[in-house]
Write an enzyme that holds these catalytic residues in place. Sequence first.
Site, PDB file in Angstrom:
ATOM      1  N   GLY A 139     -10.359 -31.283 -31.172  1.00 30.65           N
ATOM      2  CA  GLY A 139     -10.702 -32.780 -31.751  1.00 30.65           C
ATOM      3  C   GLY A 139     -11.717 -33.572 -30.895  1.00 30.65           C
ATOM      4  O   GLY A 139     -12.420 -34.470 -31.312  1.00 30.65           O
ATOM      5  N   ARG A 158     -13.377 -31.822 -24.744  1.00 31.79           N
ATOM      6  CA  ARG A 158     -12.478 -30.609 -24.891  1.00 31.79           C
ATOM      7  C   ARG A 158     -13.941 -29.619 -25.213  1.00 31.79           C
ATOM      8  O   ARG A 158     -13.617 -28.218 -24.977  1.00 31.79           O
ATOM      9  CB  ARG A 158     -11.345 -30.502 -25.998  1.00 31.79           C
ATOM     10  CG  ARG A 158     -10.244 -31.314 -25.197  1.00 31.79           C
ATOM     11  CD  ARG A 158      -9.622 -30.632 -24.387  1.00 31.79           C
ATOM     12  NE  ARG A 158      -8.395 -31.293 -24.071  1.00 31.79           N
ATOM     13  CZ  ARG A 158      -7.607 -31.212 -22.899  1.00 31.79           C
ATOM     14  NH1 ARG A 158      -7.976 -30.196 -22.128  1.00 31.79           N
ATOM     15  NH2 ARG A 158      -6.521 -31.707 -22.769  1.00 31.79           N
ATOM     16  N   ARG A 201     -23.351 -39.632 -32.033  1.00 35.92           N
ATOM     17  CA  ARG A 201     -22.231 -40.367 -31.936  1.00 35.92           C
ATOM     18  C   ARG A 201     -21.355 -39.710 -30.772  1.00 35.92           C
ATOM     19  O   ARG A 201     -20.045 -39.903 -31.068  1.00 35.92           O
ATOM     20  CB  ARG A 201     -21.554 -40.480 -33.223  1.00 35.92           C
ATOM     21  CG  ARG A 201     -22.217 -41.207 -34.227  1.00 35.92           C
ATOM     22  CD  ARG A 201     -21.692 -41.287 -35.375  1.00 35.92           C
ATOM     23  NE  ARG A 201     -22.210 -41.871 -36.602  1.00 35.92           N
ATOM     24  CZ  ARG A 201     -21.699 -42.953 -37.109  1.00 35.92           C
ATOM     25  NH1 ARG A 201     -20.713 -43.464 -37.083  1.00 35.92           N
ATOM     26  NH2 ARG A 201     -22.622 -43.485 -37.899  1.00 35.92           N
ATOM     27  N   ARG A 236      -9.910 -24.582 -36.107  1.00 33.37           N
ATOM     28  CA  ARG A 236      -9.379 -25.613 -35.162  1.00 33.37           C
ATOM     29  C   ARG A 236      -8.430 -25.336 -34.015  1.00 33.37           C
ATOM     30  O   ARG A 236      -7.712 -24.696 -34.211  1.00 33.37           O
ATOM     31  CB  ARG A 236      -8.705 -26.727 -36.147  1.00 33.37           C
ATOM     32  CG  ARG A 236      -7.829 -27.718 -35.601  1.00 33.37           C
ATOM     33  CD  ARG A 236      -7.441 -28.805 -36.329  1.00 33.37           C
ATOM     34  NE  ARG A 236      -6.470 -29.607 -35.932  1.00 33.37           N
ATOM     35  CZ  ARG A 236      -6.310 -30.359 -34.831  1.00 33.37           C
ATOM     36  NH1 ARG A 236      -7.496 -30.376 -34.125  1.00 33.37           N
ATOM     37  NH2 ARG A 236      -5.227 -31.047 -34.376  1.00 33.37           N
ATOM     38  N   SER A 260      -3.758 -29.929 -30.614  1.00 33.15           N
ATOM     39  CA  SER A 260      -2.528 -30.364 -30.215  1.00 33.15           C
ATOM     40  C   SER A 260      -1.542 -30.919 -31.384  1.00 33.15           C
ATOM     41  O   SER A 260      -2.471 -31.365 -32.389  1.00 33.15           O
ATOM     42  CB  SER A 260      -2.411 -31.175 -29.102  1.00 33.15           C
ATOM     43  OG  SER A 260      -3.094 -32.693 -29.634  1.00 33.15           O
ATOM     44  N   ASP A 279       3.704 -32.732 -27.578  1.00 29.62           N
ATOM     45  CA  ASP A 279       4.905 -33.564 -27.491  1.00 29.62           C
ATOM     46  C   ASP A 279       5.833 -33.259 -28.724  1.00 29.62           C
ATOM     47  O   ASP A 279       5.409 -32.433 -29.479  1.00 29.62           O
ATOM     48  CB  ASP A 279       4.306 -34.971 -27.462  1.00 29.62           C
ATOM     49  CG  ASP A 279       3.501 -35.251 -28.755  1.00 29.62           C
ATOM     50  OD1 ASP A 279       2.266 -34.932 -28.636  1.00 29.62           O
ATOM     51  OD2 ASP A 279       3.954 -35.665 -29.972  1.00 29.62           O
ATOM     52  N   ARG A 325      -1.398 -29.641 -20.310  1.00 27.66           N
ATOM     53  CA  ARG A 325      -2.002 -29.486 -21.593  1.00 27.66           C
ATOM     54  C   ARG A 325      -3.207 -28.745 -21.416  1.00 27.66           C
ATOM     55  O   ARG A 325      -3.596 -27.950 -22.194  1.00 27.66           O
ATOM     56  CB  ARG A 325      -2.381 -30.957 -22.137  1.00 27.66           C
ATOM     57  CG  ARG A 325      -1.236 -31.646 -23.036  1.00 27.66           C
ATOM     58  CD  ARG A 325      -1.800 -32.756 -23.616  1.00 27.66           C
ATOM     59  NE  ARG A 325      -2.304 -33.874 -22.786  1.00 27.66           N
ATOM     60  CZ  ARG A 325      -1.627 -34.959 -22.486  1.00 27.66           C
ATOM     61  NH1 ARG A 325      -0.366 -35.011 -22.834  1.00 27.66           N
ATOM     62  NH2 ARG A 325      -2.198 -35.897 -21.847  1.00 27.66           N
TER      63      ARG A 325
HETATM   64  N1  HPA Z   1       1.248 -37.100 -34.421  1.00 22.72           N
HETATM   65  C1  HPA Z   1      -0.008 -36.562 -34.989  1.00 22.72           C
HETATM   66  N2  HPA Z   1      -1.001 -35.770 -34.287  1.00 22.72           N
HETATM   67  C2  HPA Z   1      -0.618 -35.365 -33.187  1.00 22.72           C
HETATM   68  C3  HPA Z   1       0.922 -35.866 -32.469  1.00 22.72           C
HETATM   69  C4  HPA Z   1       1.741 -36.422 -33.178  1.00 22.72           C
HETATM   70  O1  HPA Z   1       2.869 -36.588 -32.900  1.00 22.72           O
HETATM   71  N3  HPA Z   1       0.750 -34.900 -31.229  1.00 22.72           N
HETATM   72  C5  HPA Z   1      -0.457 -34.367 -31.209  1.00 22.72           C
HETATM   73  N4  HPA Z   1      -1.191 -34.486 -32.160  1.00 22.72           N
END
Ligand code: HPA
Length: 222
Positions: A5, A9, A28, A72, A75, A189, A202
């Site tokens: 994303g 990265r 951009r 992709r 996270s 998370d 991470r």
């Molecule tokens: N929500 C949406 N996208 C995410 C999250 C989340 O809690 N954590 C990492 N990407």
Amino acid sequence: MLLPGDPLRAKFIAETFIEDAREVTGVRGMLGFTGAYKGMPVTVMGTGMGIPSASIYITELIRFYGVKRLVRVGSCGGISTKVGMRDIILAIGANTESGVNRSRYGGWDYAATADYRLLSATVEVADAAGQAVHVGNVHSSDSFYNPEPDALAIWQRMNVLAVEMEAAGLYGVAAEEGVRALAVLTVSDHLVTQEETTSQERERTFGDMVTLALEGLLADRS
Ligand code: HPA
């Protein structure tokens, strides 16, 4: 292609994993690099956050640059209690409350799925390396700050493993364009336990995920 994303990265992946990487775009601020991994031509580029941003880049990469395999690397937030922090998830399918796939599919419910061969090659690579991975359904949400109070309960009831924001868009575009795609995710998370990873953690787990994604692409090719 690898698609994180975050454009920084993409830069990190290019500098760390890609041989002879050269920057090919920065429009951009969405950095893209082309090079090779163990002799396999690879491009890595950011997608931005969310289905709309990712879908623009992914559609153009396929239509104008001929990309055939898109992975992709991102996270996600854990939902299932079977999923632990920093675990790797391979998204066999991606649900969404976004209208993009419904509008592609005449208002019906479209099953947005990963490419089977890419998925199975990646699972085999993980198994051979003794790397535990979860394979299951994820939810690609339009909202990071979800206003739907029942969202977590709904996801848990349907045994969704994790939430992120792009996979359903990737799978929908790939299906429409007739190319192959997979989302490989690490749990950064957890929505139930409220745990979070440090940026150091991470980085390390992100590296493990990138290696798995690249080795999966390599295995799928052979
Ligand atoms: N929500 C949406 N996208 C995410 C999250 C989340 O809690 N954590 C990492 N990407």
